[in-house]
Design an enzyme around this catalytic site. Structure first.
Site, PDB file in Angstrom:
ATOM      1  N   TYR A 143       0.822  -1.209   0.000  1.00  0.00           N
ATOM      2  CA  TYR A 143       0.000   0.000   0.000  1.00  0.00           C
ATOM      3  C   TYR A 143       0.860   1.264   0.000  1.00  0.00           C
ATOM      4  O   TYR A 143       0.415   2.312  -0.446  1.00  0.00           O
ATOM      5  CB  TYR A 143      -0.908   0.029   1.232  1.00  0.00           C
ATOM      6  CG  TYR A 143      -2.239  -0.675   1.055  1.00  0.00           C
ATOM      7  CD1 TYR A 143      -2.296  -2.014   0.698  1.00  0.00           C
ATOM      8  CD2 TYR A 143      -3.436   0.004   1.266  1.00  0.00           C
ATOM      9  CE1 TYR A 143      -3.508  -2.656   0.555  1.00  0.00           C
ATOM     10  CE2 TYR A 143      -4.657  -0.633   1.120  1.00  0.00           C
ATOM     11  CZ  TYR A 143      -4.690  -1.962   0.765  1.00  0.00           C
ATOM     12  OH  TYR A 143      -5.893  -2.589   0.621  1.00  0.00           O
ATOM     13  N   LYS A 189       3.220 -15.229   1.674  1.00  0.00           N
ATOM     14  CA  LYS A 189       3.416 -15.895   0.383  1.00  0.00           C
ATOM     15  C   LYS A 189       4.924 -16.117   0.248  1.00  0.00           C
ATOM     16  O   LYS A 189       5.578 -15.663  -0.708  1.00  0.00           O
ATOM     17  CB  LYS A 189       2.837 -15.009  -0.740  1.00  0.00           C
ATOM     18  CG  LYS A 189       2.783 -15.669  -2.094  1.00  0.00           C
ATOM     19  CD  LYS A 189       1.725 -16.756  -2.230  1.00  0.00           C
ATOM     20  CE  LYS A 189       1.820 -17.434  -3.593  1.00  0.00           C
ATOM     21  NZ  LYS A 189       0.911 -18.587  -3.717  1.00  0.00           N
ATOM     22  N   ASP A 222      -2.910 -18.165  -0.289  1.00  0.00           N
ATOM     23  CA  ASP A 222      -3.924 -18.848  -1.114  1.00  0.00           C
ATOM     24  C   ASP A 222      -4.562 -19.996  -0.332  1.00  0.00           C
ATOM     25  O   ASP A 222      -5.779 -20.166  -0.311  1.00  0.00           O
ATOM     26  CB  ASP A 222      -3.328 -19.325  -2.455  1.00  0.00           C
ATOM     27  CG  ASP A 222      -1.999 -20.042  -2.327  1.00  0.00           C
ATOM     28  OD1 ASP A 222      -1.421 -20.063  -1.209  1.00  0.00           O
ATOM     29  OD2 ASP A 222      -1.516 -20.595  -3.330  1.00  0.00           O
ATOM     30  N   ASP A 246      -6.382  -7.179   3.900  1.00  0.00           N
ATOM     31  CA  ASP A 246      -7.515  -6.510   3.264  1.00  0.00           C
ATOM     32  C   ASP A 246      -8.415  -7.556   2.613  1.00  0.00           C
ATOM     33  O   ASP A 246      -9.634  -7.567   2.812  1.00  0.00           O
ATOM     34  CB  ASP A 246      -6.998  -5.518   2.216  1.00  0.00           C
ATOM     35  CG  ASP A 246      -8.125  -4.804   1.502  1.00  0.00           C
ATOM     36  OD1 ASP A 246      -9.055  -4.348   2.183  1.00  0.00           O
ATOM     37  OD2 ASP A 246      -8.085  -4.721   0.267  1.00  0.00           O
ATOM     38  N   ASP A 250     -12.285  -9.320   4.125  1.00  0.00           N
ATOM     39  CA  ASP A 250     -13.552  -9.324   3.372  1.00  0.00           C
ATOM     40  C   ASP A 250     -14.061 -10.754   3.207  1.00  0.00           C
ATOM     41  O   ASP A 250     -15.260 -11.025   3.348  1.00  0.00           O
ATOM     42  CB  ASP A 250     -13.374  -8.701   1.976  1.00  0.00           C
ATOM     43  CG  ASP A 250     -13.737  -7.219   1.948  1.00  0.00           C
ATOM     44  OD1 ASP A 250     -13.462  -6.530   2.950  1.00  0.00           O
ATOM     45  OD2 ASP A 250     -14.296  -6.759   0.934  1.00  0.00           O
TER      46      ASP A 250
END
Ligand code: IPM
Ligand code: MN
Length: 360
Positions: A143, A189, A222, A246, A250
């Site tokens: 970000y 990751k 993932d 983020d 959700d």
């Protein structure tokens, strides 16, 4: 403990003003009951501030935020500001607010009480009893990383983390785990990204040095997305970087039946910031149908963080009682109440609990 709390209210855009107004009504009632005075100061932010002051995070708002005890934010953004250049978009205001405050730890709890599990898009038996918290790093990563570049033929962003940035958010997650279920799942990751390899190294190192009483495991992002959907009850504290958090928060919100019920706190900076996880929902704006629960529970997190557990508990219990009595907005049931009618019901629950206490 001070009995006065100065809260800056940033209603923002879309349904933001409606849900923060609802939260303010309930918060005032809960605070009054606990003998706490709350002074609210409203300031323009996001698209509303672009319209009134030409920028999403005006100096006047910035100064008020820095000086307040806490900030309650509604939501920002919407189609009216979609055409604006990137540096002046409403989202830029939010990122700049988080950075100005230095609020690096974003806490997003997801709880699915058995009574509400049937509202989830997932099978009830898989989600009932879910109680997890996403600890999202909020002021670093892709970000904010430099360099970043946009041109017609090429664009890039930089996912960058320093060891210190990783350590300080990992401390937050480990400490949270000690207060809860004693488990941290760090999500990265590391099979592909260098910043994730450092993330995993630092989290592992810190765990060995200071938090061996907490159970730690690591998941690739993932796989984490799949596991959260398959077996959400296996999670306690999910520690992760800005972008992964983020997305996963959700995703996790689908467990609770609606994005409209999830609160968040952004702490570790000058002033703590509280906001619903949901966005400005332009399609619902001005129709008196938005679910104010996320904003209400954000106010509960605000009181708790400010050292006032009594109004926090009062808000949570009243929301819970209203839901258990079958009162809810249209995102949770086909025969939903309006926003204001739902707030009336929740406030009524506060009054009921008061009169019950008085009767004994
Ligand atoms: C959130 C939002 C923000 C984010 C946007 C509006 C900048 O999606 O708080 O999750 O990406 O952090
Ligand atoms: Mn988001």
């Amino acid at each position: 403990m001070s009995k006065l709390l100065r809260i800056v209210l940033l209603p923002g855009d879309g349904i933001g003003p409606e849900v923060t107004e609802a939260a303010r009504r309930l918060a005032d009632l809960a605070a009054e009951k606990a003998g706490l005075s709350v002074v609210w100061e409203s300031h323009p932010f996001g698209g509303a501030a672009i319209d009134s002051a030409g920028e999403p995070f005006p100096d006047e708002t910035r100064n008020a935020c820095v000086a307040a005890d806490a900030i309650l934010l509604g939501a920002i953004g919407g189609p009216s500001w979609d055409g604006i250049e990137p540096e002046r978009r409403p989202e830029k205001g939010l990122l700049s607010l988080r950075q100005t405050l230095g609020a690096f730890a974003n806490l997003r709890p997801v709880q699915v009480p058995a009574s509400l599990a049937h509202l989830s898009v997932l099978p009830q038996e898989n989600v009932a009893g879910t109680d997890l918290i996403v600890v999202r790093e909020l002021t670093g990563g892709i970000y904010f990383g430099e360099p970043r570049h946009y041109a017609a033929d090429e664009a890039y962003d930089t996912m960058r983390y320093t060891a210190d940035e990783i350590d300080r958010i990992a401390h937050v997650a480990f400490r949270a785990a000690r207060q809860r279920g004693g488990r941290v799942t760090s999500v990265d990751k590391a099979n592909v990204l260098a910043s994730s390899r450092l993330w995993r190294d630092r989290v592992t190192r810190l765990h060995r040095a200071e938090y061996e009483d907490v159970a730690l495991d690591h998941l690739y992002v993932d796989n984490a997305a799949m596991q959260i959907v398959r077996d959400p009850r296996a999670f306690d504290v999910i520690l992760t970087a800005n972008l992964f958090g983020d997305i996963l928060s959700d995703l996790a919100s689908t467990l609770a039946g609606s994005l409209g019920v999830l609160p968040s706190a952004s702490v570790g900076g000058i002033t703590p910031l509280f906001e619903p996880v949901h966005g400005s929902a332009p399609d619902l704006t001005g129709r008196n149908v938005a679910n104010p629960i996320a904003a209400m529970l954000s106010a509960a997190m605000l009181f708790e963080t400010a050292g006032h557990p009594e109004p926090a508990t009062c808000i949570r219990q009243s929301v819970d009682s209203a839901l258990c009595a079958g009162y809810m907005t249209g995102d949770l049931t086909p025969v939903g109440l309006s926003t204001t009618a739902f707030v009336d019901k929740v406030c009524q629950e506060v009054e009921n609990s008061t009169s019950q206490t008085a009767a004994y």
